[in-house]
Design an enzyme around this catalytic site. Structure first.
Site, PDB file in Angstrom:
ATOM      1  N   HIS A 224       9.398 -49.845   5.077  1.00 16.88           N
ATOM      2  CA  HIS A 224       9.657 -48.593   4.457  1.00 16.88           C
ATOM      3  C   HIS A 224       8.970 -48.531   3.087  1.00 16.88           C
ATOM      4  CE1 HIS A 224      11.254 -44.296   3.988  1.00 16.88           C
ATOM      5  NE2 HIS A 224      12.188 -45.007   2.969  1.00 16.88           N
TER       6      HIS A 224
ATOM      7  N   HIS B 174       1.858 -42.066   6.651  1.00 17.76           N
ATOM      8  CA  HIS B 174       3.489 -41.886   7.157  1.00 17.76           C
ATOM      9  C   HIS B 174       3.075 -41.272   8.770  1.00 17.76           C
ATOM     10  CE1 HIS B 174       7.420 -41.090   7.615  1.00 17.76           C
ATOM     11  NE2 HIS B 174       7.451 -39.949   7.752  1.00 17.76           N
TER      12      HIS B 174
ATOM     13  N   GLU C 140      14.077 -42.193   9.232  1.00 18.56           N
ATOM     14  CA  GLU C 140      13.171 -41.179   8.652  1.00 18.56           C
ATOM     15  C   GLU C 140      12.226 -40.687   9.872  1.00 18.56           C
ATOM     16  OE1 GLU C 140       9.819 -43.139   6.620  1.00 18.56           O
ATOM     17  OE2 GLU C 140      10.163 -41.707   4.941  1.00 18.56           O
TER      18      GLU C 140
ATOM     19  N   GLU D   7       9.366 -46.752   0.343  1.00 22.31           N
ATOM     20  CA  GLU D   7      10.125 -46.275  -0.524  1.00 22.31           C
ATOM     21  C   GLU D   7      11.197 -47.359  -1.107  1.00 22.31           C
ATOM     22  OE1 GLU D   7       9.221 -44.498   1.729  1.00 22.31           O
ATOM     23  OE2 GLU D   7       8.789 -42.479   1.509  1.00 22.31           O
TER      24      GLU D   7
ATOM     25  N   ASP E   8      10.301 -47.243  11.246  1.00 24.20           N
ATOM     26  CA  ASP E   8      10.215 -48.201  10.015  1.00 24.20           C
ATOM     27  C   ASP E   8      11.158 -49.521  10.183  1.00 24.20           C
ATOM     28  OD1 ASP E   8       8.360 -46.474   8.973  1.00 24.20           O
ATOM     29  OD2 ASP E   8       9.764 -45.954   7.421  1.00 24.20           O
TER      30      ASP E   8
ATOM     31  N   GLU F  61       1.014 -46.468  12.208  1.00 22.25           N
ATOM     32  CA  GLU F  61       2.157 -46.644  12.649  1.00 22.25           C
ATOM     33  C   GLU F  61       2.206 -46.126  14.224  1.00 22.25           C
ATOM     34  OE1 GLU F  61       5.689 -46.234   9.270  1.00 22.25           O
ATOM     35  OE2 GLU F  61       4.630 -44.386   9.915  1.00 22.25           O
TER      36      GLU F  61
ATOM     37  N   HIS G  77       9.245 -39.196  11.579  1.00 24.09           N
ATOM     38  CA  HIS G  77       8.041 -39.718  11.811  1.00 24.09           C
ATOM     39  C   HIS G  77       7.110 -38.710  12.650  1.00 24.09           C
ATOM     40  CE1 HIS G  77       9.088 -43.380  10.026  1.00 24.09           C
ATOM     41  NE2 HIS G  77       7.956 -43.961   9.801  1.00 24.09           N
TER      42      HIS G  77
HETATM   43 ZN    ZN Z   1       7.203 -45.281   8.560  1.00 24.29          ZN
HETATM   44 MN    MN Z   2       8.913 -44.833   5.827  1.00 24.46          MN
END
Ligand code: ZN
Ligand code: MN
Length: 259
Positions: free
Chosen positions: A121, A178, A35, A123, A46, A183, A37
């Site tokens: 992650h 996010h 994904e 989701e 992630d 992170e 970032h």
């Molecule tokens: Zn992430």
């Molecule tokens: Mn993610």
């Protein structure tokens, strides 16, 4: 080939078998995503973060770390920028559920009876639960009813005091973290060579209406791909997070998987 790695796949089958056959050794399974970032970090954040938490925790509780899931469920606009963004590469929910169910049942076949899923992650959350539920149901049909599965996300172990220390100007909420301070700080502490902070885009926290639209409206996602600014990230904050979260996870697993 090391005789005693915490990474299950680095062991020979015989060394692995000796560790898991009795059912006491927990397997820690990281689940991530590919994904975007933002402009300042790679797309495997992630995956890298839950793998590292699992590695640290495994050495403290005598567990093994399974190879991670490197693809996850589709990025949601309000928690990951959205699945329309270039680079983000996701599985359908049914695919993730089926793959996870298969892997859990394989570990059960080896004798494993304690598994902890390290989710990196957001989701993935409900699909992980569905995969576990289907696996446990099928194992029960096969006469295996002593499998225990714990699910956690490392960010849930950050307590209020730590939040106040890390976000003196106010906490935006995990859902728009996010590519933000959390992170990015962890990546600066662990993999500084993979972070290009000078490319980070400083912007106000994303704000969304209280409903979703499909297909998503690209203009709702900040152009950077991040949902809050990573500018206040630092390796020092990352070190604090590593310690607080790893300690919290160890404590939880010592409770759920007593030796
Ligand atoms: Zn992430
Ligand atoms: Mn993610």
């Amino acid at each position: 080939m090391p005789e005693q790695s915490v990474f299950a796949a680095e062991l020979s089958w015989a060394d692995y078998d000796a560790r898991v056959r009795g059912g006491d050794t927990p397997i820690l399974l990281p689940i991530g995503s590919m994904e975007q970032h933002g402009h300042h970090m790679p797309m495997n954040v992630d995956v890298l973060l839950p793998v590292e938490f699992a590695r640290r925790v495994a050495s403290r509780i005598g567990a093994l770390v399974a190879p991670p899931f490197t693809y996850g469920y589709k990025s949601h606009q309000k928690s990951g920028g959205g699945n329309h963004l270039p680079g983000t590469t996701s599985l359908d929910g049914a695919t993730l559920v089926a793959a996870l169910r298969d892997v859990l049942k394989e570990f059960a076949r080896h004798g494993v009876r304690r598994i902890c899923l390290f989710n990196g992650h957001f989701e993935n959350s409900w699909f992980i639960i569905e995969g576990i539920d289907l696996a446990l149901r099928e194992l029960k049909w096969s006469g295996i009813d002593d499998m225990k599965v714990v699910v956690l996300s490392y960010w849930d172990f950050v307590d209020k005091d730590t939040i106040n220390r890390l976000y003196p100007k106010g906490f935006p909420g995990w859902e728009i973290e996010h590519g933000g301070v959390l992170e990015t700080s962890l990546m600066l502490a662990l993999y500084p060579e993979q972070v290009r902070l000078e490319r980070a885009i400083d912007h106000a926290p994303a704000s969304f209406p209280p409903y979703d639209v499909y297909p998503p409206k690209p203009e709702w996602t900040p152009a950077s791909g991040t949902l809050s600014s990573p500018k206040e990230a630092s390796a020092e904050k990352g070190e604090i997070l590593l310690q607080v979260c790893a300690d919290g996870i160890v404590k939880a697993l010592e409770t759920e998987f007593p030796r």
